[in-house]
Design a protein around this motif. Structure first.
Motif, PDB file in Angstrom:
ATOM      1  N   ASP A   7      81.190  47.567  33.826  1.00 44.04           N
ATOM      2  CA  ASP A   7      79.898  47.095  33.319  1.00 44.04           C
ATOM      3  C   ASP A   7      80.072  46.333  32.008  1.00 44.04           C
ATOM      4  OD1 ASP A   7      76.870  47.240  33.452  1.00 44.04           O
ATOM      5  OD2 ASP A   7      77.260  48.069  31.465  1.00 44.04           O
ATOM      6  N   TYR A  10      68.921  54.987  36.106  1.00 42.26           N
ATOM      7  CA  TYR A  10      69.045  53.589  35.694  1.00 42.26           C
ATOM      8  C   TYR A  10      70.137  52.900  36.506  1.00 42.26           C
ATOM      9  CZ  TYR A  10      66.329  55.211  31.707  1.00 42.26           C
ATOM     10  OH  TYR A  10      65.351  55.756  30.918  1.00 42.26           O
ATOM     11  N   TYR A  59      74.009  54.119  40.580  1.00 43.85           N
ATOM     12  CA  TYR A  59      73.211  54.447  39.398  1.00 43.85           C
ATOM     13  C   TYR A  59      74.133  54.928  38.290  1.00 43.85           C
ATOM     14  CZ  TYR A  59      68.879  53.860  41.982  1.00 43.85           C
ATOM     15  OH  TYR A  59      67.833  53.321  42.683  1.00 43.85           O
ATOM     16  N   TYR A 109      68.051  45.938  33.841  1.00 41.69           N
ATOM     17  CA  TYR A 109      68.179  47.203  34.561  1.00 41.69           C
ATOM     18  C   TYR A 109      66.858  47.571  35.215  1.00 41.69           C
ATOM     19  CZ  TYR A 109      72.819  48.676  32.990  1.00 41.69           C
ATOM     20  OH  TYR A 109      74.171  48.792  32.806  1.00 41.69           O
ATOM     21  N   LEU A 114      71.707  48.673  37.498  1.00 41.73           N
ATOM     22  CA  LEU A 114      71.624  47.227  37.327  1.00 41.73           C
ATOM     23  C   LEU A 114      70.714  46.626  38.394  1.00 41.73           C
ATOM     24  CD1 LEU A 114      75.324  46.266  36.579  1.00 41.73           C
ATOM     25  CD2 LEU A 114      73.376  45.776  35.110  1.00 41.73           C
ATOM     26  N   GLU A 115      69.904  45.656  37.991  1.00 41.90           N
ATOM     27  CA  GLU A 115      68.957  45.048  38.918  1.00 41.90           C
ATOM     28  C   GLU A 115      69.664  44.473  40.141  1.00 41.90           C
ATOM     29  OE1 GLU A 115      65.049  42.347  38.370  1.00 41.90           O
ATOM     30  OE2 GLU A 115      66.914  41.450  37.638  1.00 41.90           O
TER      31      GLU A 115
END
Length: 281
Positions: A176, A43, A30, A3, A45-46
């Motif tokens: 997710d 936050y 987000y 993240y 996910l990358e």
């Protein structure tokens, strides 16, 4: 799964300004937010991360606010410890439902419903207004013997409560993988054996049976897109309960619901967040 943590210092850092940033960032993917005196921690996910600028976050152009943004990479870690140390405290909702973690001390006098949640990065500890509002709706409803759908299930908290209240079968769906794994762990913590958790989005509903009650605590845009699919799997007379949006979004959500021939039943509001319930005619 990695993240990104985005620190945003907002001036002025009012409740209203934070809510605006949260709403806009939710639409960018987000997942979780923590408010501070200076602003927000957000936050994502990358793989979904894109640098924030005036193009994808137009509010940065607004003369009403200034924002300082910094970004950190987050490796997968023990989020239970992070929450225990900093954020997650037991919360009692509606004087009936206590949400706590396994690291919290067991109360001497247990309420009617006690849900154990060990969160990772998943949404749904009872602290956010929308989760609390959804829980209040479930506490008021008779779900005994029902088939329940929990869209965007996060930690699984809503489906767990529905199961505790006597639901026959519960299906949770979340996009997710961390949320799915976390929800499965929380099912085990609460000895829930009639709830299944699937990874995916509303496209999975094409293969699903009909439901008596549909729960959806997701952001406004996803709700507006997915409500027709909820309608397809809702039994006649089914109840649809939704949250994840602000009071100014009511008209858009309600217009879409009425176009699907849903009867508006009631509304709950907390700090400008809203939850709505409908019945499929």
């Amino acid at each position: 799964m990695t993240y990104k943590k985005i620190n945003i210092k907002i001036a002025p850092a009012t409740e209203a300004s934070k809510e605006i940033f949260i709403a806009l960032l939710s639409e960018l993917g987000y997942e979780s937010f923590l408010e501070s005196q200076e602003g927000l921690e957000a936050y994502i996910l990358e793989d979904l991360y894109r640098p924030l600028d005036e193009n994808n976050l137009p509010i940065l152009n607004s003369p009403e606010f200034t924002a300082e943004i910094s970004v950190e990479d987050l490796e997968e870690k023990n989020w239970n410890e992070e929450w225990e140390k900093n954020y997650f405290k037991p919360i009692l909702i509606g004087n009936e439902c206590l949400v706590r973690s396994s690291f919290h001390e067991k109360p001497s006098q247990a309420p009617k419903y006690e849900i154990l949640i060990n969160p990772k990065m998943s949404f749904g500890t009872g602290y956010h207004e929308t989760t609390s509002l959804m829980i209040q709706f479930i506490l008021e409803r008779e779900v005994d013997g029902q088939q329940i759908l929990d869209m965007g299930c996060g930690t699984g908290i809503l489906g767990i409560l529905a199961s505790m209240k006597g639901a026959k079968q519960v299906l949770g769906i979340d996009i997710d993988q961390w949320a799915r794994e976390n929800a499965i762990e929380n099912l085990q913590l609460n000895h829930i054996n009639n709830m299944d958790i699937k990874l995916g989005d509303a496209s999975l509903l094409r293969e699903m049976p009909e439901f008596d009650t549909i729960l959806a605590n997701i952001n406004r845009n996803i709700l507006l897109e997915d409500m027709p699919r909820y309608n397809e799997v809702a039994k006649k007379g089914a109840t649809i309960i939704m949250s994840g949006f602000y009071e100014e979004d009511f008209d858009k959500i309600n217009k879409k619901a009425l176009s699907l021939n849903w009867e508006h039943l009631s509304v709950k509001e907390q700090n400008k967040w809203v939850a709505l319930s409908y019945r499929k005619k």
